[in-house]
Design a protein around this motif. Structure first.
Motif, PDB file in Angstrom:
ATOM      1  N   THR A  16       1.008  -1.083   0.269  1.00  0.00           N
ATOM      2  CA  THR A  16       0.156  -0.050  -0.013  1.00  0.00           C
ATOM      3  C   THR A  16       0.866   1.287  -0.047  1.00  0.00           C
ATOM      4  N   ALA A  17       2.352   1.099   0.097  1.00  0.00           N
ATOM      5  CA  ALA A  17       3.130   2.093   0.467  1.00  0.00           C
ATOM      6  C   ALA A  17       3.582   2.483  -1.019  1.00  0.00           C
ATOM      7  N   LEU A  24       4.221  10.446  -0.720  1.00  0.00           N
ATOM      8  CA  LEU A  24       3.138   9.897  -0.153  1.00  0.00           C
ATOM      9  C   LEU A  24       1.815  10.902  -0.627  1.00  0.00           C
ATOM     10  N   LEU A  27      -3.559  12.059   1.846  1.00  0.00           N
ATOM     11  CA  LEU A  27      -4.318  11.519   3.063  1.00  0.00           C
ATOM     12  C   LEU A  27      -3.513  10.494   3.404  1.00  0.00           C
ATOM     13  N   ALA A  28      -2.315   9.884   2.958  1.00  0.00           N
ATOM     14  CA  ALA A  28      -1.466   8.866   3.850  1.00  0.00           C
ATOM     15  C   ALA A  28      -0.529   9.782   4.837  1.00  0.00           C
ATOM     16  N   ARG A  29      -0.376  11.018   4.796  1.00  0.00           N
ATOM     17  CA  ARG A  29       0.491  11.731   5.629  1.00  0.00           C
ATOM     18  C   ARG A  29      -0.300  11.979   6.943  1.00  0.00           C
ATOM     19  N   ASP A  72      -5.890  13.696  10.362  1.00  0.00           N
ATOM     20  CA  ASP A  72      -7.169  13.166  11.174  1.00  0.00           C
ATOM     21  C   ASP A  72      -8.007  14.100  11.651  1.00  0.00           C
TER      22      ASP A  72
END
Length: 106
Positions: A16-17, A24, A27-29, A72
């Protein structure tokens, strides 16, 4: 079926990475700067600064000289209907306030 999953080589499992060296996705940060907020909200960076200065965006955190917004926090703020900063802070504080033992939930 479980045996087949256990027999699968780890190197063949999908990752997934992103590959090493590629950035990145926002949204992955953990946190993003104003440009990242703009991409997440589909608005201009100038609009992000307008939202920030008018108190309609959650407060960022400072990392050195940079202002960063936790992803988040932005996600939760969006799901709550994008309330004003004051309303958002009040909502967050009421969630964090401990209830007395035996007190009914609201």
């Amino acid at each position: 079926m479980i045996k087949a999953a256990l027999d699968t080589d780890v190197d063949q499992a999908p990752s997934t990475a992103p590959p090493i060296g590629e950035p990145l996705p926002d949204l992955a940060r953990l946190a993003v700067d104003a440009a990242g907020v703009a991409r997440l909200l589909s608005v201009s960076e100038r609009h992000v600064w307008g939202l920030h200065s008018s108190g309609r965006l959650p407060l960022p955190s400072r990392a050195g000289r940079r202002l960063l917004w936790p992803v988040d926090e932005l996600r939760a703020w969006c799901l709550a209907g994008m309330p004003s900063r004051d309303a958002w802070q009040a909502m967050r504080e009421s969630e964090a306030a401990p209830r007395a033992h035996g007190a009914p939930e609201a």
